[in-house]
Design a protein around this motif. Structure first.
Motif, mmCIF file in Angstrom:
data_model
loop_
_atom_site.group_PDB
_atom_site.id
_atom_site.type_symbol
_atom_site.label_atom_id
_atom_site.label_comp_id
_atom_site.label_asym_id
_atom_site.label_seq_id
_atom_site.Cartn_x
_atom_site.Cartn_y
_atom_site.Cartn_z
ATOM 1 N N ILE A 37 0.828 -1.209 0.000
ATOM 2 C CA ILE A 37 0.000 0.000 0.000
ATOM 3 C C ILE A 37 0.863 1.260 0.000
ATOM 4 C CG2 ILE A 37 -1.580 1.361 1.427
ATOM 5 C CD1 ILE A 37 -2.860 -1.336 2.251
ATOM 6 N N GLY A 40 2.578 1.573 -3.432
ATOM 7 C CA GLY A 40 1.572 1.946 -4.416
ATOM 8 C C GLY A 40 1.179 3.409 -4.275
ATOM 9 N N VAL A 73 -9.976 2.163 -1.123
ATOM 10 C CA VAL A 73 -9.413 0.927 -1.670
ATOM 11 C C VAL A 73 -9.153 -0.092 -0.561
ATOM 12 C CG1 VAL A 73 -7.315 -0.041 -2.720
ATOM 13 C CG2 VAL A 73 -8.451 1.927 -3.759
ATOM 14 N N ILE A 77 -10.691 -3.789 -0.383
ATOM 15 C CA ILE A 77 -9.887 -5.011 -0.309
ATOM 16 C C ILE A 77 -10.377 -5.910 0.820
ATOM 17 C CG2 ILE A 77 -7.598 -5.928 0.234
ATOM 18 C CD1 ILE A 77 -6.428 -3.464 -1.175
ATOM 19 N N LEU A 115 -10.677 -7.666 -5.545
ATOM 20 C CA LEU A 115 -10.648 -6.870 -6.772
ATOM 21 C C LEU A 115 -12.017 -6.247 -7.039
ATOM 22 C CD1 LEU A 115 -9.082 -5.959 -9.281
ATOM 23 C CD2 LEU A 115 -9.829 -8.055 -10.401
ATOM 24 N N VAL A 118 -12.433 -3.386 -4.745
ATOM 25 C CA VAL A 118 -11.660 -2.226 -5.192
ATOM 26 C C VAL A 118 -12.364 -1.526 -6.359
ATOM 27 C CG1 VAL A 118 -9.516 -1.532 -6.323
ATOM 28 C CG2 VAL A 118 -9.446 -3.070 -4.362
ATOM 29 N N LEU A 140 -4.596 3.325 -10.353
ATOM 30 C CA LEU A 140 -4.622 2.267 -9.357
ATOM 31 C C LEU A 140 -3.983 0.984 -9.897
ATOM 32 C CD1 LEU A 140 -5.567 1.861 -6.480
ATOM 33 C CD2 LEU A 140 -7.729 0.985 -7.370
ATOM 34 N N SER A 143 -0.262 0.942 -9.809
ATOM 35 C CA SER A 143 0.264 0.974 -8.441
ATOM 36 C C SER A 143 0.098 -0.352 -7.710
ATOM 37 C CB SER A 143 -0.456 2.074 -7.636
ATOM 38 O OG SER A 143 -0.344 3.330 -8.269
ATOM 39 N N THR A 144 -0.576 -1.327 -8.319
ATOM 40 C CA THR A 144 -0.968 -2.548 -7.625
ATOM 41 C C THR A 144 0.006 -3.721 -7.697
ATOM 42 O OG1 THR A 144 -3.318 -1.995 -7.821
ATOM 43 C CG2 THR A 144 -2.786 -4.321 -7.516
#
Length: 303
Positions: A37, A40, A73, A77, A115, A118, A140, A143-144
């Motif tokens: 996190i 990201g 987010v 999750i 997912l 998110v 996003l 960044s994952t």
């Protein structure tokens, strides 16, 4: 003696402390979430502060809005991951024991459920802040993969989600009764595919590299391409690894040793493969729509 790699002696706990008669431990899995996190978040800030990466040099949101997106987010999750596991993998058990659904500390999270959570969070955030949905999803998506890489490495350290038995020289002798129960001769060790490392490489390192290269070549200027590539890339990677990944125990029966959730004759799919097919289709569709939209923007509508 089989040619295999002994499981390394790494504790699932980074360290633990005693306070007020209770033990508090920092586990590698928790550290993977935290590290993923944070990294990201830094990737997102890096891109938002460089308008040249975006169409018309206009980032999809302000840098100070990333914290709000991150909060949404994280909730997506946790809630989506838990509900996805309950619905996709053990619905009968949790229908009989609904009080255990919130007990996430007992284990049981689904990537695909997370997912979906998110996706709902991104849709909510985009509407609330009037941020363009496709570019927000791109931000996003890029960044994952680092977080996925860390998470799969933590799965390996926890000696969980291992693969099917193998006689390949890089098979790993995972500890535990379940891991060592693969129908081998008495007194013989069971080596398994380190499927967690396969996923770390494909879903994490390789996918991150592909997305970074695409972004460096201007893909963020075509909203939807990065997100579509993430969906398709993760889906294809997970689909492939499922061939050597041990399925969840509830799907394995004497008549179904491969743990197929859907089967017709000799052909079938695991639950993981079933859940990745929509991801692949959605990813390919998103890329096609993004490219078509970009062509219309450059050349105008087709007469």
């Amino acid at each position: 003696m089989i040619a295999a790699i002994p499981f390394p002696t790494i504790s699932p706990e980074l360290f633990s402390i005693e306070l007020f008669g209770m033990t508090f431990a920092l586990r590698w899995y928790a550290l993977a979430y935290i590290g993923g996190i944070l990294i990201g978040w830094r990737i997102a800030l890096f891109l938002l502060r460089r308008p040249r990466f975006w169409a018309a040099e206009k980032p999809p949101m302000r840098a100070d809005q990333v914290e709000d997106l991150l909060t949404a987010v994280i909730l997506g999750i946790i809630l989506g991951g838990r509900l996805g596991y309950v619905l996709f993998y053990q619905p009968a058990y949790y229908l009989a024991n609904p009080i255990e659904i919130p007990m996430i500390w007992t284990g049981g999270m689904s990537f695909h459920g997370g997912l979906l959570g998110v996706m709902v969070a991104v849709l909510w955030f985009s509407r609330k802040t009037s941020s363009p949905l496709a570019s927000t999803a791109d931000l996003l998506a890029i960044s994952t993969p680092i977080g996925i890489l860390f998470g799969r490495l933590a799965n390996f350290i926890n000696a969980e989600l291992w693969g099917r038995p193998t006689d390949l020289p890089w098979g790993v002798i995972f500890p535990g009764v379940a891991a060592q129960d693969c129908g081998q001769a008495i007194g013989t060790l069971c080596a398994r595919h380190p499927s967690q490392l396969y996923e770390a490489l494909l879903e994490g390192a390789l996918l991150a590299t592909i997305l970074f290269v695409l972004a460096a070549r201007g893909a963020l200027k075509t909203p939807g391409v990065i997100a579509g590539t993430f969906f398709a890339g993760y889906g294809l990677s997970r689909f492939a690894v499922e061939f050597v990944r041990q399925p969840d125990a509830q799907f394995v029966t004497p008549g179904n040793p491969l743990g197929l959730a859907w089967q017709v004759g000799e052909v079938g799919l695991t639950m993981g493969q079933i859940l990745t097919v929509p991801m692949i289709l959605a990813g390919v569709t998103a890329i096609a729509l993004a490219q078509r939209s970009a062509r219309r923007t450059r050349h105008g509508p087709t007469p």
